[in-house]
Motif scaffolding. Sequence first.
Motif, PDB file in Angstrom:
ATOM      1  N   LYS A  37       0.837  -1.194   0.000  1.00  0.00           N
ATOM      2  CA  LYS A  37       0.000   0.000   0.000  1.00  0.00           C
ATOM      3  C   LYS A  37       0.876   1.251   0.000  1.00  0.00           C
ATOM      4  O   LYS A  37       1.944   1.268   0.621  1.00  0.00           O
ATOM      5  CB  LYS A  37      -0.938   0.001   1.197  1.00  0.00           C
ATOM      6  N   ALA A  38       0.395   2.287  -0.690  1.00  0.00           N
ATOM      7  CA  ALA A  38       1.171   3.524  -0.783  1.00  0.00           C
ATOM      8  C   ALA A  38       0.230   4.685  -1.090  1.00  0.00           C
ATOM      9  O   ALA A  38      -0.928   4.483  -1.490  1.00  0.00           O
ATOM     10  CB  ALA A  38       2.243   3.415  -1.872  1.00  0.00           C
ATOM     11  N   THR A  39       0.737   5.893  -0.889  1.00  0.00           N
ATOM     12  CA  THR A  39      -0.035   7.106  -1.165  1.00  0.00           C
ATOM     13  C   THR A  39       0.791   8.032  -2.043  1.00  0.00           C
ATOM     14  O   THR A  39       1.982   8.244  -1.787  1.00  0.00           O
ATOM     15  CB  THR A  39      -0.404   7.827   0.151  1.00  0.00           C
ATOM     16  N   LEU A  40       0.163   8.565  -3.086  1.00  0.00           N
ATOM     17  CA  LEU A  40       0.815   9.494  -4.009  1.00  0.00           C
ATOM     18  C   LEU A  40       0.265  10.892  -3.747  1.00  0.00           C
ATOM     19  O   LEU A  40      -0.944  11.120  -3.814  1.00  0.00           O
ATOM     20  CB  LEU A  40       0.539   9.068  -5.454  1.00  0.00           C
ATOM     21  N   THR A  41       1.148  11.821  -3.435  1.00  0.00           N
ATOM     22  CA  THR A  41       0.755  13.191  -3.121  1.00  0.00           C
ATOM     23  C   THR A  41       0.916  14.086  -4.347  1.00  0.00           C
ATOM     24  O   THR A  41       1.874  13.955  -5.110  1.00  0.00           O
ATOM     25  CB  THR A  41       1.612  13.734  -1.957  1.00  0.00           C
ATOM     26  N   GLY A  42      -0.045  15.021  -4.506  1.00  0.00           N
ATOM     27  CA  GLY A  42       0.013  15.969  -5.609  1.00  0.00           C
ATOM     28  C   GLY A  42      -0.725  15.512  -6.849  1.00  0.00           C
ATOM     29  O   GLY A  42      -0.578  16.117  -7.911  1.00  0.00           O
ATOM     30  N   TRP A  43      -1.558  14.465  -6.723  1.00  0.00           N
ATOM     31  CA  TRP A  43      -2.276  13.917  -7.866  1.00  0.00           C
ATOM     32  C   TRP A  43      -3.716  13.596  -7.469  1.00  0.00           C
ATOM     33  O   TRP A  43      -4.019  13.372  -6.300  1.00  0.00           O
ATOM     34  CB  TRP A  43      -1.613  12.633  -8.361  1.00  0.00           C
ATOM     35  N   ARG A  44      -4.611  13.557  -8.475  1.00  0.00           N
ATOM     36  CA  ARG A  44      -5.976  13.050  -8.336  1.00  0.00           C
ATOM     37  C   ARG A  44      -6.278  12.143  -9.521  1.00  0.00           C
ATOM     38  O   ARG A  44      -5.622  12.225 -10.565  1.00  0.00           O
ATOM     39  CB  ARG A  44      -7.010  14.190  -8.323  1.00  0.00           C
ATOM     40  N   ARG A  45      -7.272  11.297  -9.353  1.00  0.00           N
ATOM     41  CA  ARG A  45      -7.752  10.466 -10.463  1.00  0.00           C
ATOM     42  C   ARG A  45      -8.853  11.207 -11.214  1.00  0.00           C
ATOM     43  O   ARG A  45      -9.592  12.003 -10.632  1.00  0.00           O
ATOM     44  CB  ARG A  45      -8.326   9.142  -9.971  1.00  0.00           C
ATOM     45  N   VAL A  46      -9.001  10.870 -12.493  1.00  0.00           N
ATOM     46  CA  VAL A  46     -10.102  11.412 -13.283  1.00  0.00           C
ATOM     47  C   VAL A  46     -10.433  10.411 -14.384  1.00  0.00           C
ATOM     48  O   VAL A  46      -9.547   9.715 -14.898  1.00  0.00           O
ATOM     49  CB  VAL A  46      -9.748  12.797 -13.884  1.00  0.00           C
ATOM     50  N   TRP A  47     -11.707  10.307 -14.727  1.00  0.00           N
ATOM     51  CA  TRP A  47     -12.136   9.439 -15.823  1.00  0.00           C
ATOM     52  C   TRP A  47     -11.912  10.156 -17.143  1.00  0.00           C
ATOM     53  O   TRP A  47     -12.398  11.267 -17.344  1.00  0.00           O
ATOM     54  CB  TRP A  47     -13.619   9.079 -15.673  1.00  0.00           C
ATOM     55  N   ILE A 113      -1.987   9.745 -18.622  1.00  0.00           N
ATOM     56  CA  ILE A 113      -2.249  10.169 -19.997  1.00  0.00           C
ATOM     57  C   ILE A 113      -1.793  11.611 -20.132  1.00  0.00           C
ATOM     58  O   ILE A 113      -2.212  12.466 -19.353  1.00  0.00           O
ATOM     59  CB  ILE A 113      -3.734  10.049 -20.357  1.00  0.00           C
ATOM     60  N   PRO A 114      -0.941  11.933 -21.111  1.00  0.00           N
ATOM     61  CA  PRO A 114      -0.419  13.291 -21.231  1.00  0.00           C
ATOM     62  C   PRO A 114      -1.530  14.319 -21.444  1.00  0.00           C
ATOM     63  O   PRO A 114      -2.551  14.034 -22.072  1.00  0.00           O
ATOM     64  CB  PRO A 114       0.491  13.218 -22.471  1.00  0.00           C
ATOM     65  N   HIS A 115      -1.313  15.512 -20.905  1.00  0.00           N
ATOM     66  CA  HIS A 115      -2.269  16.607 -21.072  1.00  0.00           C
ATOM     67  C   HIS A 115      -2.478  16.887 -22.556  1.00  0.00           C
ATOM     68  O   HIS A 115      -1.536  16.927 -23.336  1.00  0.00           O
ATOM     69  CB  HIS A 115      -1.757  17.856 -20.376  1.00  0.00           C
ATOM     70  N   GLY A 116      -3.728  17.065 -22.923  1.00  0.00           N
ATOM     71  CA  GLY A 116      -4.052  17.341 -24.321  1.00  0.00           C
ATOM     72  C   GLY A 116      -4.307  16.114 -25.162  1.00  0.00           C
ATOM     73  O   GLY A 116      -4.724  16.220 -26.315  1.00  0.00           O
ATOM     74  N   LYS A 117      -4.074  14.919 -24.580  1.00  0.00           N
ATOM     75  CA  LYS A 117      -4.280  13.683 -25.334  1.00  0.00           C
ATOM     76  C   LYS A 117      -5.456  12.876 -24.807  1.00  0.00           C
ATOM     77  O   LYS A 117      -5.595  11.700 -25.111  1.00  0.00           O
ATOM     78  CB  LYS A 117      -3.009  12.828 -25.314  1.00  0.00           C
ATOM     79  N   HIS A 118      -6.294  13.493 -23.979  1.00  0.00           N
ATOM     80  CA  HIS A 118      -7.454  12.778 -23.447  1.00  0.00           C
ATOM     81  C   HIS A 118      -8.644  13.714 -23.396  1.00  0.00           C
ATOM     82  O   HIS A 118      -8.508  14.935 -23.356  1.00  0.00           O
ATOM     83  CB  HIS A 118      -7.159  12.194 -22.071  1.00  0.00           C
ATOM     84  N   GLY A 119      -9.814  13.109 -23.439  1.00  0.00           N
ATOM     85  CA  GLY A 119     -11.048  13.875 -23.382  1.00  0.00           C
ATOM     86  C   GLY A 119     -12.015  13.272 -22.386  1.00  0.00           C
ATOM     87  O   GLY A 119     -11.799  12.170 -21.862  1.00  0.00           O
ATOM     88  N   ALA A 120     -13.083  13.998 -22.129  1.00  0.00           N
ATOM     89  CA  ALA A 120     -14.083  13.510 -21.187  1.00  0.00           C
ATOM     90  C   ALA A 120     -14.847  12.330 -21.779  1.00  0.00           C
ATOM     91  O   ALA A 120     -15.096  12.290 -22.993  1.00  0.00           O
ATOM     92  CB  ALA A 120     -15.055  14.634 -20.831  1.00  0.00           C
ATOM     93  N   PRO A 121     -15.217  11.356 -20.970  1.00  0.00           N
ATOM     94  CA  PRO A 121     -16.029  10.241 -21.464  1.00  0.00           C
ATOM     95  C   PRO A 121     -17.359  10.738 -22.029  1.00  0.00           C
ATOM     96  O   PRO A 121     -17.890  11.770 -21.602  1.00  0.00           O
ATOM     97  CB  PRO A 121     -16.255   9.386 -20.206  1.00  0.00           C
TER      98      PRO A 121
END
Length: 202
Positions: A37-47, A113-121
């Motif tokens: 188990k681990a925690t990553l700081t400075g990030w959030r998940r998004v679909w 996923i790099p910024h600019g290479k993904h869109g909203a579902p």
Amino acid sequence: MRRRSQIGHGIGMHDPWFFGYGSLVNRATHAHEDAHKATLTGWRRVWRHTALRPVAFLTAVEVDGGEIDGLIARVPGADWRDLDERERAYDRVQAALVTHSGPRKLAVEVYTIPHGKHGAPDRAHPVLLSYIDVVVQGFLNEYGIDGVARFFDTTDGWDAPIAFDRPDPIYSRHRVLSRKERALVDQHLDEVGARYVEPPKF
């Protein structure tokens, strides 16, 4: 018999590690046994979705003050080939702020996923319920019910259409959930106002 962790021991001391924050948290979806188990700081998940996949998946984005739970796992011999193929829609980058239970500093990387290479579902690129099931099962096994709640709280994009494919799962690494596990998933999806759609035809 469960293999003893090699964190801090001679074997694999210089191997890199990955930080999983979605399906990789579910140990049944990969063969990396030295995981913690681990925690990553400075990030959030998004679909999000990309042109490389027909459906939406989770990605992690850098956000001030963000913090997400997950799982780190050792990559023996720095052989990333299988993981890179699995996560081929993502870039693999250094994860600077990872807190874990190991006694030493580790070289940890995260797929994003790099910024600019993904869109909203959207209806043409929905989130699969079978994928959500796998992710929630992983967080439940690692972090318990409170960890599942944190997963939903630290993930954005729950207004995405969700393909109800549980009876005939589309996700290739789908798992069988118990009745209680399914009820837990459904409860949280109800709480975020999930909108279900028919599964896509491929």
